[in-house]
Design a protein around this motif. Structure first.
Motif, PDB file in Angstrom:
ATOM      1  N   ASP A 130       6.571 -19.561  16.704  1.00  0.00           N
ATOM      2  CA  ASP A 130       4.934 -19.727  16.540  1.00  0.00           C
ATOM      3  C   ASP A 130       4.257 -20.401  17.465  1.00  0.00           C
ATOM      4  OD1 ASP A 130       5.688 -17.336  14.855  1.00  0.00           O
ATOM      5  OD2 ASP A 130       5.312 -18.618  13.026  1.00  0.00           O
ATOM      6  N   ARG A 131       4.785 -21.712  17.595  1.00  0.00           N
ATOM      7  CA  ARG A 131       3.993 -22.477  18.442  1.00  0.00           C
ATOM      8  C   ARG A 131       3.984 -22.520  19.859  1.00  0.00           C
ATOM      9  NH1 ARG A 131       7.755 -27.516  17.313  1.00  0.00           N
ATOM     10  NH2 ARG A 131       9.332 -25.854  17.706  1.00  0.00           N
ATOM     11  N   VAL A 132       4.986 -21.272  20.349  1.00  0.00           N
ATOM     12  CA  VAL A 132       4.694 -20.767  21.852  1.00  0.00           C
ATOM     13  C   VAL A 132       4.107 -19.486  22.064  1.00  0.00           C
ATOM     14  CG1 VAL A 132       6.316 -20.601  23.768  1.00  0.00           C
ATOM     15  CG2 VAL A 132       7.041 -21.927  22.024  1.00  0.00           C
ATOM     16  N   ASP A 133       2.987 -19.483  22.597  1.00  0.00           N
ATOM     17  CA  ASP A 133       2.339 -18.437  23.027  1.00  0.00           C
ATOM     18  C   ASP A 133       2.602 -17.867  24.274  1.00  0.00           C
ATOM     19  OD1 ASP A 133       0.454 -16.240  22.939  1.00  0.00           O
ATOM     20  OD2 ASP A 133      -1.129 -17.707  23.477  1.00  0.00           O
ATOM     21  N   MET A 134       3.871 -17.295  24.476  1.00  0.00           N
ATOM     22  CA  MET A 134       4.481 -16.580  25.635  1.00  0.00           C
ATOM     23  C   MET A 134       4.091 -15.151  25.804  1.00  0.00           C
ATOM     24  SD  MET A 134       8.008 -17.256  26.979  1.00  0.00           S
ATOM     25  CE  MET A 134       9.118 -16.089  26.118  1.00  0.00           C
ATOM     26  N   PRO A 135       3.125 -14.750  26.451  1.00  0.00           N
ATOM     27  CA  PRO A 135       2.474 -13.275  26.721  1.00  0.00           C
ATOM     28  C   PRO A 135       3.939 -12.258  26.886  1.00  0.00           C
ATOM     29  CG  PRO A 135       1.982 -14.351  28.424  1.00  0.00           C
ATOM     30  CD  PRO A 135       2.645 -15.381  27.541  1.00  0.00           C
ATOM     31  N   VAL A 136       3.494 -11.252  26.036  1.00  0.00           N
ATOM     32  CA  VAL A 136       4.571 -10.122  26.223  1.00  0.00           C
ATOM     33  C   VAL A 136       4.110  -8.857  25.735  1.00  0.00           C
ATOM     34  CG1 VAL A 136       6.879 -11.464  25.545  1.00  0.00           C
ATOM     35  CG2 VAL A 136       5.314 -10.200  23.722  1.00  0.00           C
ATOM     36  N   VAL A 176       5.541 -20.000  30.033  1.00  0.00           N
ATOM     37  CA  VAL A 176       5.405 -21.077  29.030  1.00  0.00           C
ATOM     38  C   VAL A 176       4.232 -21.919  29.191  1.00  0.00           C
ATOM     39  CG1 VAL A 176       6.838 -22.717  27.697  1.00  0.00           C
ATOM     40  CG2 VAL A 176       7.939 -20.783  28.718  1.00  0.00           C
ATOM     41  N   PRO A 177       3.591 -21.964  28.165  1.00  0.00           N
ATOM     42  CA  PRO A 177       2.386 -22.799  28.442  1.00  0.00           C
ATOM     43  C   PRO A 177       2.835 -24.267  28.752  1.00  0.00           C
ATOM     44  CG  PRO A 177       1.822 -21.315  26.434  1.00  0.00           C
ATOM     45  CD  PRO A 177       3.469 -21.270  26.967  1.00  0.00           C
ATOM     46  N   LYS A 178       1.938 -25.034  29.188  1.00  0.00           N
ATOM     47  CA  LYS A 178       2.461 -26.288  29.733  1.00  0.00           C
ATOM     48  C   LYS A 178       2.199 -27.237  28.409  1.00  0.00           C
ATOM     49  CE  LYS A 178       0.997 -30.471  32.643  1.00  0.00           C
ATOM     50  NZ  LYS A 178      -0.183 -30.711  33.252  1.00  0.00           N
ATOM     51  N   SER A 179       1.643 -26.765  27.539  1.00  0.00           N
ATOM     52  CA  SER A 179       1.421 -27.650  26.128  1.00  0.00           C
ATOM     53  C   SER A 179       2.784 -27.450  25.133  1.00  0.00           C
ATOM     54  CB  SER A 179       0.218 -27.056  25.360  1.00  0.00           C
ATOM     55  OG  SER A 179       0.675 -25.741  25.133  1.00  0.00           O
ATOM     56  N   ARG A 182       7.556 -29.357  26.150  1.00  0.00           N
ATOM     57  CA  ARG A 182       8.688 -30.103  25.254  1.00  0.00           C
ATOM     58  C   ARG A 182       9.411 -29.159  24.460  1.00  0.00           C
ATOM     59  NH1 ARG A 182       6.374 -36.080  23.627  1.00  0.00           N
ATOM     60  NH2 ARG A 182       5.661 -36.715  25.742  1.00  0.00           N
ATOM     61  N   ILE A 183       8.730 -27.991  23.761  1.00  0.00           N
ATOM     62  CA  ILE A 183       9.610 -27.084  23.155  1.00  0.00           C
ATOM     63  C   ILE A 183      10.500 -26.510  23.796  1.00  0.00           C
ATOM     64  CG2 ILE A 183       9.269 -25.089  21.693  1.00  0.00           C
ATOM     65  CD1 ILE A 183       6.313 -26.150  20.846  1.00  0.00           C
ATOM     66  N   PHE A 184      10.156 -26.004  24.823  1.00  0.00           N
ATOM     67  CA  PHE A 184      11.051 -25.007  26.041  1.00  0.00           C
ATOM     68  C   PHE A 184      12.259 -25.998  26.146  1.00  0.00           C
ATOM     69  CE2 PHE A 184      12.516 -24.605  30.225  1.00  0.00           C
ATOM     70  CZ  PHE A 184      12.846 -23.119  30.061  1.00  0.00           C
ATOM     71  N   ILE A 185      12.018 -27.479  26.375  1.00  0.00           N
ATOM     72  CA  ILE A 185      13.132 -28.418  26.820  1.00  0.00           C
ATOM     73  C   ILE A 185      14.119 -28.400  25.747  1.00  0.00           C
ATOM     74  CG2 ILE A 185      13.920 -30.500  27.549  1.00  0.00           C
ATOM     75  CD1 ILE A 185      12.875 -29.059  29.804  1.00  0.00           C
TER      76      ILE A 185
END
Length: 203
Positions: A130-136, A176-179, A182-185
Motif C-alpha cells: 500500500d505504500r507504493v503507488d504504482m499505476p496499473v 515506481v515513485p522516487k519516494s 528504498r521499498i523497491f530495493i
C-alpha cells in the motif's frame, strides 16, 4: 514446487516471447527449439487437444475477432508436431534446465528462468504494498505486461540475449515513485533470495 523452481514464470515469459515473435512483434525468441523444450514432457494427442480447447476458451474470453482466432489456431497447430509424442514415438530424456554459457551476470544468475521468478516476486510485492503507488490498468499496464517487460529489461542489462522491446514507452515501465525507491530495493533483496548468494550484490 514447480513455481518455486522458476519453471512457471520462465515458461510463461518464453511463451509470450515466441507468440509475439511469430505474430510479427519485435520480440526475439531466446528459448530452446520447440522439440527440445517439449518432447521430453511426453505430451499426448489427447492432452494437446485439451490445451487447444483451453486456448480457444481464452481467445473467446478476450473477445478476439474470428479471423485473429483462426490465425492463432494455425500458429498453435504448426507447433503440434514439435510438442506432441505420438503413438509409437518415444519421449527423449529430460535435457535438464538450460545453463547459459559465459561469465555474464545473466549466466551466473542462471538465465531467464530464475530471473523471471525474481521479477514475478518483485512485481507482486510492489503491487501488494500500500505504500507504493504504482499505476496499473486492465489493458497495457497490467500485472502480466509489467512482468514480461521488466523481465526483458533485467535479462538484457544482466548480459542476456533478450531484447528490450519497449524502452522508450513510459506506459510499460514500472514507474515506481522516487519516494518508494528504498521499498523497491528492499523488495528486490527479498525477491532475489533464490539466486546464488555471491551474485546478489551485483544484481
Amino acid at each position: 514446487t514447480w513455481h518455486q523452481k522458476a519453471q512457471r514464470c520462465g515458461f510463461k515469459f518464453l511463451v509470450v516471447q515466441i507468440v509475439c515473435n511469430l505474430t510479427g512483434g519485435p520480440q526475439v525468441y531466446t528459448g530452446r527449439p520447440m522439440d527440445a523444450a517439449h518432447k521430453h514432457l511426453n505430451i499426448s494427442e489427447d492432452e494437446w487437444g485439451v490445451f487447444m480447447e483451453i486456448f480457444n476458451q481464452v481467445c473467446a474470453e478476450f473477445g478476439l475477432a474470428p479471423d485473429v482466432i483462426d490465425d492463432l489456431n494455425a500458429l498453435m497447430i504448426s507447433m503440434e508436431m514439435d510438442c506432441v509424442v505420438y503413438p509409437g514415438e518415444r519421449a527423449p530424456r529430460n535435457p535438464g534446465p538450460p545453463r547459459p554459457a559465459g561469465s555474464s551476470l545473466y549466466a551466473r544468475l542462471g538465465g531467464v528462468y530464475p530471473i523471471s521468478l525474481f521479477v514475478d516476486r518483485i512485481v507482486d510485492a510492489l503491487l501488494d504494498d500500500d505504500r507504493v503507488d504504482m499505476p496499473v490498468d486492465t489493458q497495457k499496464r497490467n500485472e502480466a505486461s509489467l512482468k514480461y517487460l521488466f523481465t526483458e529489461l533485467v535479462c538484457n542489462v544482466c548480459g542476456g540475449p533478450e531484447v528490450v522491446t519497449a524502452k522508450g514507452n513510459d506506459e510499460t515501465k514500472l514507474l515506481v515513485p522516487k519516494s518508494a525507491w528504498r521499498i523497491f530495493i528492499a523488495s528486490a533483496e527479498v525477491a532475489a533470495d533464490h539466486f546464488p548468494r555471491a551474485t546478489r550484490p551485483s544484481l
